[in-house]
Design a protein around this motif. Structure first.
Motif, short mmCIF file in Angstrom:
data_model
loop_
_atom_site.label_atom_id
_atom_site.label_comp_id
_atom_site.label_asym_id
_atom_site.label_seq_id
_atom_site.Cartn_x
_atom_site.Cartn_y
_atom_site.Cartn_z
N LEU A 175 1.08 -0.83 -0.18
CA LEU A 175 -0.15 0.31 0.17
C LEU A 175 1.06 1.48 -0.20
N ASP A 176 2.39 1.03 1.05
CA ASP A 176 2.59 2.13 0.73
C ASP A 176 3.28 2.72 -0.54
N GLU A 177 3.77 1.48 -0.89
CA GLU A 177 4.91 1.88 -2.52
C GLU A 177 3.14 2.56 -3.07
N LEU A 178 2.35 1.94 -3.49
CA LEU A 178 0.82 2.46 -4.29
C LEU A 178 1.00 3.67 -4.08
N LYS A 179 0.92 3.98 -3.01
CA LYS A 179 0.94 5.59 -2.69
C LYS A 179 1.59 6.62 -3.45
N THR A 180 2.79 5.92 -4.76
CA THR A 180 4.01 6.92 -4.74
C THR A 180 3.76 6.76 -6.20
N LYS A 181 2.92 5.55 -6.47
CA LYS A 181 2.01 5.51 -8.26
C LYS A 181 1.68 6.75 -8.55
N GLU A 182 1.43 7.16 -9.63
CA GLU A 182 0.65 8.51 -9.98
C GLU A 182 -1.29 8.01 -10.43
N LEU A 183 -1.60 6.81 -9.20
CA LEU A 183 -2.78 6.80 -9.63
C LEU A 183 -3.97 7.46 -10.26
N ALA A 184 -4.96 6.52 -11.17
CA ALA A 184 -6.24 7.11 -12.05
C ALA A 184 -6.73 7.83 -10.17
N PRO A 185 -7.68 8.68 -10.45
CA PRO A 185 -8.54 9.35 -10.05
C PRO A 185 -9.49 8.03 -9.23
N GLY A 186 -10.79 7.63 -9.57
CA GLY A 186 -11.06 7.02 -8.96
C GLY A 186 -10.82 5.22 -8.55
N ASP A 187 -9.31 5.10 -8.54
CA ASP A 187 -9.01 4.09 -7.93
C ASP A 187 -7.39 4.90 -6.72
N MET A 188 -7.56 5.84 -6.63
CA MET A 188 -6.83 6.45 -5.61
C MET A 188 -7.55 6.05 -4.15
N GLU A 189 -8.71 6.69 -4.89
CA GLU A 189 -10.18 6.59 -3.38
C GLU A 189 -10.09 4.63 -2.69
N ILE A 190 -9.75 3.81 -3.28
CA ILE A 190 -9.56 2.43 -2.92
C ILE A 190 -8.88 2.64 -2.05
N LEU A 191 -7.92 2.78 -1.76
CA LEU A 191 -6.07 2.67 -0.93
C LEU A 191 -7.28 2.76 0.81
N SER A 192 -7.72 3.79 0.77
CA SER A 192 -8.09 3.92 2.52
C SER A 192 -9.06 2.60 2.97
N TYR A 193 -9.74 1.87 1.84
CA TYR A 193 -10.55 0.97 2.15
C TYR A 193 -9.65 -0.88 2.27
#
Length: 125
Positions: free
Chosen positions: A106-124
């Motif tokens: 999850l920490d590594e994913l937060k460093t990637k430029e995710l599409a807006p809808g995909d960024m929201e899923i990280l908190s779940y």
């Protein structure tokens, strides 16, 4: 307003999640996403996700459970993204559409430029 339903696979193994980078010539080109695609008329979310993973990666998956849905509204459409936890069934995996793929924490994913809808899923997750 046109309504579009999209499904996405949340694949997780060994503490890492799978994301793929969108082709540069497509909408949101170059951004990272949890893979999936549009739900066709008469198709269940689960069937759409299985089909999309076969089309985009030649990968067989098992859809396990629903995670969350997010909505995005633009000038002319309402896009609803439905995220599902899924497991890989097949060992074959071939990028047919995306330009890169990544397994990360999850920490590594937060460093990637995710599409807006995909960024929201990280908190779940």
């Amino acid at each position: 307003m046109k309504e579009i339903n999209v499904v996405a696979a949340v694949l997780h193994r060994d503490g890492k999640y799978f994301i793929a980078r969108r082709p540069l010539d497509k909408q949101l080109g170059g951004l990272w996403e949890f893979p999936g695609g549009k739900v066709e008329d008469g198709e269940s979310h689960e069937d759409a996700l299985v089909r999309e993973m076969l089309e985009e990666f030649d990968a067989e998956i098992k859809v396990c459970s629903f995670v969350v849905s997010t909505e995005h509204i633009t000038d002319d459409k309402k896009l609803t993204l439905h995220f599902y936890k899924a497991e890989m069934i097949s060992t074959r995996f071939e990028m047919r559409e995306h330009i890169d793929m990544f397994w990360g924490t999850l920490d590594e994913l937060k460093t990637k430029e995710l599409a807006p809808g995909d960024m929201e899923i990280l908190s779940y997750l």
